[in-house]
Design an enzyme around this catalytic site. Sequence first.
Site, mmCIF file in Angstrom:
data_model
loop_
_atom_site.group_PDB
_atom_site.id
_atom_site.type_symbol
_atom_site.label_atom_id
_atom_site.label_comp_id
_atom_site.label_asym_id
_atom_site.label_seq_id
_atom_site.Cartn_x
_atom_site.Cartn_y
_atom_site.Cartn_z
ATOM 1 N N CYS A 111 142.170 -46.257 87.879
ATOM 2 C CA CYS A 111 141.763 -44.997 87.256
ATOM 3 C C CYS A 111 142.008 -43.825 88.209
ATOM 4 O O CYS A 111 141.200 -43.576 89.108
ATOM 5 C CB CYS A 111 140.290 -45.056 86.858
ATOM 6 S SG CYS A 111 139.680 -43.507 86.148
ATOM 7 N N CYS B 161 139.279 -41.121 88.058
ATOM 8 C CA CYS B 161 138.026 -41.465 88.749
ATOM 9 C C CYS B 161 138.165 -41.325 90.261
ATOM 10 O O CYS B 161 137.246 -40.860 90.937
ATOM 11 C CB CYS B 161 137.629 -42.901 88.429
ATOM 12 S SG CYS B 161 137.673 -43.351 86.692
ATOM 13 N N ASP B 162 139.307 -41.761 90.793
ATOM 14 C CA ASP B 162 139.414 -41.961 92.235
ATOM 15 C C ASP B 162 140.431 -41.075 92.952
ATOM 16 O O ASP B 162 140.491 -41.070 94.179
ATOM 17 C CB ASP B 162 139.777 -43.428 92.528
ATOM 18 C CG ASP B 162 138.759 -44.395 91.945
ATOM 19 O OD1 ASP B 162 137.565 -44.044 91.920
ATOM 20 O OD2 ASP B 162 139.155 -45.497 91.511
#
Length: 303
Positions: free
Chosen positions: A130, A133-134
Site C-alpha cells: 500500500c 499507507c506507507d
Amino acid sequence: MYDTIIIGAGPAGMTAALYAARSNLKVALIERGIPGGQMNNTSDIENYPGYVNITGPDLSEKMFEPLEKLGVEHVFGFVEKIEDQGGVKKVKTDDGEFVAKTVIIATGSNHRLLEVPGEHELNSRGVSYCAVCDGAFFRDEDLLVVGGGDSAVEEAVFLTQFAKSVTIAHRREELRAQKVLQERAFANSKIQFAWNTIVEEIKGENRVTSVVLKDVQTGQSREESFGGVFIYVGLDPVSAFAKDLGILDEAGWVVTDEHMRTSVPGIFAVGDVRQKDLRQITTAVGDGAIAGQEVYKYITETN
C-alpha cells in the site's frame, strides 16, 4: 432475523446496503475493518463519475455516511462460515452467529504475495502492499515496485513524490496498465523499468536493504540496493468461508449470473469477489445496486 446480511463494506457492499435499506429491508453489514475496503489504500481516484479527483478514504466515508441514517446495522467481525438452511442463512463469525433470509457476499480480494524469501520477514519493515499507507516513510529512498498493471503503475507514480527513484520490475516486456497511466509513468524522470524481471529474494536485517532480481530471459540474477519494495502482482478472492457452498470456481472467485445470484437461492455476490473481467469501483457499485434490488425481489417472491 435480518432480511439480508451483507459481508464486506467495500463499495459493492455499501451500495447493496444502500439499495436494500431504501427498500425498507432490515440490513446488517459485517466488516472486519474500516468501511471502504481497498478504496482506503488508494491515494487518488480519477475515474469515478462526479469527481475529477477524490481520495479513497474520502469516497469511502461519503459512501458509508447515509447507511447509518437508513438504519443499517454495522457489525465488526470476521466471517468464518455461511450455512444454507433453505429459507434461512446462518452466518458464523468469530464473535457470534447471525441469521438472515438472504446473504450478499461482498468480501473483495487481497493482494497476492510473491512468496519469496524475505517477503514475510520484512513485511512492514520495507515490504508494503500500500503506497498510500506507507509511501511517506520512504523519503529519498530508492524504491522497487513489482507488477505491471494499473495498481503497480499508479502507485509507482504516487511514490515519486517521496522517493529518490522508483524502479518498476515487470516479468514481461510491456506493461498491462491503461495507456494513460503508462504515459504518465514513462514521462516521469524518477521512474525506470526492469523488464522481463522477477524478484527472487528480498534482503535486509531489520529493514529492506536490497533485492535479488532475475532476468527471466537470460536466467541471470543480480542484487540491487533498495530501501523499500511495493508489491502489486494480482489479487486473490476472500472467499474461503464459502468453500462448502459449491459457488466458487477453481480459483476461488464466486460464480454468479447477471442478477448477482449464485447457484444457492438467497445467496448473492457482488464486487471484486465475483468471477468477472473488470474490477473497478464503478463496477462494484453497479453490482451492489443490482443485488440490493434482487434481494428485495427474492424476499417478496418467496414470502
